[in-house]
Write a protein that holds these residues in place. Sequence first.
Motif, PDB file in Angstrom:
ATOM      1  N   PHE A   1       0.741  -1.127  -0.143  1.00 15.51           N
ATOM      2  CA  PHE A   1      -0.257  -0.129   0.051  1.00 15.51           C
ATOM      3  C   PHE A   1       0.922   1.336   0.032  1.00 15.51           C
ATOM      4  CE2 PHE A   1      -4.045  -1.975   2.226  1.00 15.51           C
ATOM      5  CZ  PHE A   1      -4.245  -2.628   1.187  1.00 15.51           C
ATOM      6  N   GLU A   2       1.899   1.248   0.820  1.00 14.28           N
ATOM      7  CA  GLU A   2       2.744   2.331   1.097  1.00 14.28           C
ATOM      8  C   GLU A   2       3.730   2.727  -0.376  1.00 14.28           C
ATOM      9  OE1 GLU A   2       4.881   1.470   4.276  1.00 14.28           O
ATOM     10  OE2 GLU A   2       3.268   2.147   5.831  1.00 14.28           O
ATOM     11  N   ALA A   3       4.052   1.492  -0.939  1.00 15.88           N
ATOM     12  CA  ALA A   3       4.610   1.684  -2.209  1.00 15.88           C
ATOM     13  C   ALA A   3       3.979   2.277  -3.299  1.00 15.88           C
ATOM     14  CB  ALA A   3       5.474   0.292  -2.695  1.00 15.88           C
ATOM     15  N   ALA A   4       2.588   1.935  -3.202  1.00 15.30           N
ATOM     16  CA  ALA A   4       1.644   2.544  -4.281  1.00 15.30           C
ATOM     17  C   ALA A   4       1.287   3.895  -4.088  1.00 15.30           C
ATOM     18  CB  ALA A   4       0.313   1.554  -4.433  1.00 15.30           C
ATOM     19  N   GLY A   5       1.593   4.486  -2.820  1.00 14.37           N
ATOM     20  CA  GLY A   5       1.461   5.789  -2.656  1.00 14.37           C
ATOM     21  C   GLY A   5       0.336   6.210  -1.663  1.00 14.37           C
ATOM     22  N   ALA A   6       0.016   5.090  -0.864  1.00 21.50           N
ATOM     23  CA  ALA A   6      -1.149   5.527   0.200  1.00 21.50           C
ATOM     24  C   ALA A   6      -0.975   6.647   1.151  1.00 21.50           C
ATOM     25  CB  ALA A   6      -1.459   4.156   0.841  1.00 21.50           C
ATOM     26  N   LEU A   7      -2.144   7.332   1.291  1.00 23.61           N
ATOM     27  CA  LEU A   7      -2.003   8.526   2.036  1.00 23.61           C
ATOM     28  C   LEU A   7      -2.147   7.963   3.569  1.00 23.61           C
ATOM     29  CD1 LEU A   7      -4.937  10.555   0.007  1.00 23.61           C
ATOM     30  CD2 LEU A   7      -2.554  11.060  -0.181  1.00 23.61           C
ATOM     31  N   GLU A   8      -2.768   7.219   3.801  1.00 26.38           N
ATOM     32  CA  GLU A   8      -2.900   6.779   5.352  1.00 26.38           C
ATOM     33  C   GLU A   8      -3.082   5.088   5.245  1.00 26.38           C
ATOM     34  OE1 GLU A   8      -5.301   7.738   9.294  1.00 26.38           O
ATOM     35  OE2 GLU A   8      -5.766   8.648   7.418  1.00 26.38           O
ATOM     36  N   VAL A   9      -2.370   4.274   6.023  1.00 27.27           N
ATOM     37  CA  VAL A   9      -2.668   2.872   6.220  1.00 27.27           C
ATOM     38  C   VAL A   9      -2.901   2.861   7.531  1.00 27.27           C
ATOM     39  CG1 VAL A   9      -1.818   0.771   6.035  1.00 27.27           C
ATOM     40  CG2 VAL A   9      -1.120   2.289   4.523  1.00 27.27           C
ATOM     41  N   PHE A  10      -4.149   1.963   8.101  1.00 34.19           N
ATOM     42  CA  PHE A  10      -4.536   1.642   9.408  1.00 34.19           C
ATOM     43  C   PHE A  10      -5.047   0.297   9.514  1.00 34.19           C
ATOM     44  CE2 PHE A  10      -8.362   0.777  12.002  1.00 34.19           C
ATOM     45  CZ  PHE A  10      -7.717   1.043  13.242  1.00 34.19           C
ATOM     46  N   SER A  11      -4.282  -0.326  10.635  1.00 34.78           N
ATOM     47  CA  SER A  11      -4.607  -1.831  10.688  1.00 34.78           C
ATOM     48  C   SER A  11      -5.188  -2.129  12.188  1.00 34.78           C
ATOM     49  CB  SER A  11      -3.354  -2.621  10.712  1.00 34.78           C
ATOM     50  OG  SER A  11      -2.409  -2.320  11.530  1.00 34.78           O
ATOM     51  N   THR A  12      -6.102  -3.312  12.390  1.00 31.06           N
ATOM     52  CA  THR A  12      -6.506  -3.504  13.537  1.00 31.06           C
ATOM     53  C   THR A  12      -6.761  -4.972  13.909  1.00 31.06           C
ATOM     54  OG1 THR A  12      -8.201  -3.034  15.072  1.00 31.06           O
ATOM     55  CG2 THR A  12      -8.892  -3.300  12.820  1.00 31.06           C
ATOM     56  N   ASP A  13      -6.475  -5.454  14.765  1.00 28.76           N
ATOM     57  CA  ASP A  13      -6.720  -7.082  15.309  1.00 28.76           C
ATOM     58  C   ASP A  13      -8.013  -7.082  15.951  1.00 28.76           C
ATOM     59  OD1 ASP A  13      -4.283  -8.112  14.398  1.00 28.76           O
ATOM     60  OD2 ASP A  13      -3.186  -7.494  15.997  1.00 28.76           O
ATOM     61  N   ASP A  14      -8.643  -5.930  15.974  1.00 30.17           N
ATOM     62  CA  ASP A  14     -10.050  -5.925  16.798  1.00 30.17           C
ATOM     63  C   ASP A  14     -11.098  -6.559  15.651  1.00 30.17           C
ATOM     64  OD1 ASP A  14     -12.657  -5.030  17.723  1.00 30.17           O
ATOM     65  OD2 ASP A  14     -11.645  -4.270  19.403  1.00 30.17           O
ATOM     66  N   VAL A  15     -11.697  -7.685  16.091  1.00 32.88           N
ATOM     67  CA  VAL A  15     -12.728  -8.229  15.159  1.00 32.88           C
ATOM     68  C   VAL A  15     -13.937  -7.280  14.751  1.00 32.88           C
ATOM     69  CG1 VAL A  15     -14.033 -10.252  14.660  1.00 32.88           C
ATOM     70  CG2 VAL A  15     -11.669 -10.684  15.464  1.00 32.88           C
ATOM     71  N   ASP A  16     -14.522  -6.858  15.843  1.00 31.39           N
ATOM     72  CA  ASP A  16     -15.610  -5.933  15.781  1.00 31.39           C
ATOM     73  C   ASP A  16     -15.225  -4.753  15.048  1.00 31.39           C
ATOM     74  OD1 ASP A  16     -16.921  -7.575  17.229  1.00 31.39           O
ATOM     75  OD2 ASP A  16     -16.801  -6.583  19.307  1.00 31.39           O
ATOM     76  N   GLU A  17     -14.122  -4.018  15.386  1.00 32.78           N
ATOM     77  CA  GLU A  17     -13.656  -2.922  14.473  1.00 32.78           C
ATOM     78  C   GLU A  17     -13.457  -3.155  13.131  1.00 32.78           C
ATOM     79  OE1 GLU A  17     -10.717   0.896  15.146  1.00 32.78           O
ATOM     80  OE2 GLU A  17     -10.135  -1.219  15.987  1.00 32.78           O
ATOM     81  N   GLY A  18     -12.900  -4.158  12.814  1.00 28.68           N
ATOM     82  CA  GLY A  18     -12.932  -4.759  11.319  1.00 28.68           C
ATOM     83  C   GLY A  18     -14.144  -5.075  10.717  1.00 28.68           C
ATOM     84  N   GLU A  19     -15.079  -5.311  11.475  1.00 27.66           N
ATOM     85  CA  GLU A  19     -16.525  -5.684  10.970  1.00 27.66           C
ATOM     86  C   GLU A  19     -17.153  -4.394  10.462  1.00 27.66           C
ATOM     87  OE1 GLU A  19     -19.647  -7.792   9.335  1.00 27.66           O
ATOM     88  OE2 GLU A  19     -17.584  -8.609   9.957  1.00 27.66           O
ATOM     89  N   LEU A  20     -16.790  -3.634  11.110  1.00 30.91           N
ATOM     90  CA  LEU A  20     -17.337  -2.040  10.951  1.00 30.91           C
ATOM     91  C   LEU A  20     -17.193  -1.574   9.497  1.00 30.91           C
ATOM     92  CD1 LEU A  20     -17.189   0.138  14.233  1.00 30.91           C
ATOM     93  CD2 LEU A  20     -19.261  -0.773  13.094  1.00 30.91           C
ATOM     94  N   PHE A  21     -15.876  -1.908   9.145  1.00 33.13           N
ATOM     95  CA  PHE A  21     -15.451  -1.530   7.966  1.00 33.13           C
ATOM     96  C   PHE A  21     -15.954  -2.400   6.819  1.00 33.13           C
ATOM     97  CE2 PHE A  21     -11.882   0.218  10.257  1.00 33.13           C
ATOM     98  CZ  PHE A  21     -11.865   1.613   9.785  1.00 33.13           C
TER      99      PHE A  21
END
Length: 458
Positions: free
Chosen positions: A300-320
């Motif tokens: 993602f960063e190599a392709a020029g991402a403006l922001e990268v966010f990651s989470t291990d929280d299953v509920d938070e991931g489900e919101l996305f």
Amino acid sequence: MSPLSPEALERLVAALPEGVVATRAETLEKYRHDGANDPTAQLPLACVRAESTDHVVTTMRWATEHRVAVVPRGAGTGLSGGASGQSGAITLSTERMRAVEVDPASRTVVVQPGLLNAEVKAAVAEHGLWYPPDPSSVQICSIGGNLATNAGGLCCVKYGVTADYVLGLEVVLADGTVLRLGGRHVKDVAGLSLMPLFVGSEGTLGIITSATLRLVPAQRPAATLVATFPTVAAAADAVVRVGRDVQPSMLELLDQAAINAVEDYAPMGLDRDAGALLLAQSDAPGAARAAEVELVERAFEAAGALEVFSTDDVDEGELFIQARRLALPALEQRGRVLLEDVGAAVPLLPDLLARIEAVAARHGVAIPVVAHAGDGNTHPIIVVDTDDPDGEAKAQAAFVDVMAAAVEIGGTITGEHGIGRLKRDALPTQLGPEVMTANRRVKDALDPLGLLNPGVLL
């Protein structure tokens, strides 16, 4: 065909239990449209709401005797007009066929077609198992419809599509003959491989009344990554880069128009200014998951991402994930839409998305895009401008040109929604005359009177 006599229809009503056959116009109106909302859909002659395989057999024998066309229908969520009502035809709904039987020992489930995808997932989850095919409409689409269109979904980049999980089928042919194919065994090469003919055939070859589906152990908790990009082109480049190094369990794309539609519909705090958003997940075991996440972040960063966010929280991931699932209903709030389903090999994704943008500019129409980007399957959503007197014509022209653009680069006009009635005219361009002829020979062999879903696919 000569008009059907009232007496003939009455014989069908009498041959089936009370309440199975609907003939009142106000009831039939429910079966006029499917999820495509095709304005040319018509009121069917009657609707058989089958409750068993025997009901389907009785209906097809009656239809053969009286030369009446039959339109098979599941939950009616299809997006290509494959279950649109047809004047003078019977709609045969499988919505009442809802039996399910899980066999944990063989990791299989036998289901009737009216069960919803989400209901199958819930039934097998009680046994620590998982049915992976995961369309965006998972909560409302039926297994019968998934089988008819060979549905894919958000997880198919890693776990495959519906056909990859079919071990057995029960199918009723046009003349009422019942075929029982395969079973609970995983390996079977006895005879010609007939099951793949019916999975994805959109009800044109037979009506699926039961399916034996392969299951896998419950999915491991997934880590989720969300990245924003300045342009769709940059996001597409990121998808290609990810594919070179890792196989995520999900890799989805929303362009700026889709992001804003979701925010208008159900505000979630997504970045409205981003040119595109990528949603990725990794469900790899143990330390491998962290390694996959790192590889995706680097891509993602190599392709020029403006922001990268990651989470291990299953509920938070489900919101996305929910934001991604809401894209189509959000855009439907803006008016009638024509939903495309074009795809290409992943390295060609940047070219395909650029061509879609060019089509939108050429015709002066809005074409927001969401995509199962990880496997190259895009959903350009053409919004009809009802304030423009030429809006419908422009949208229809763009619909044709998007499909042509996919074919021009060696892609497909449908990755998972099927041809239905809306894309039938474009199919010969992709397949060519020889393959079209072979398709028609198969159709003629199994349905010589052309009774099953006429006007669909071929």
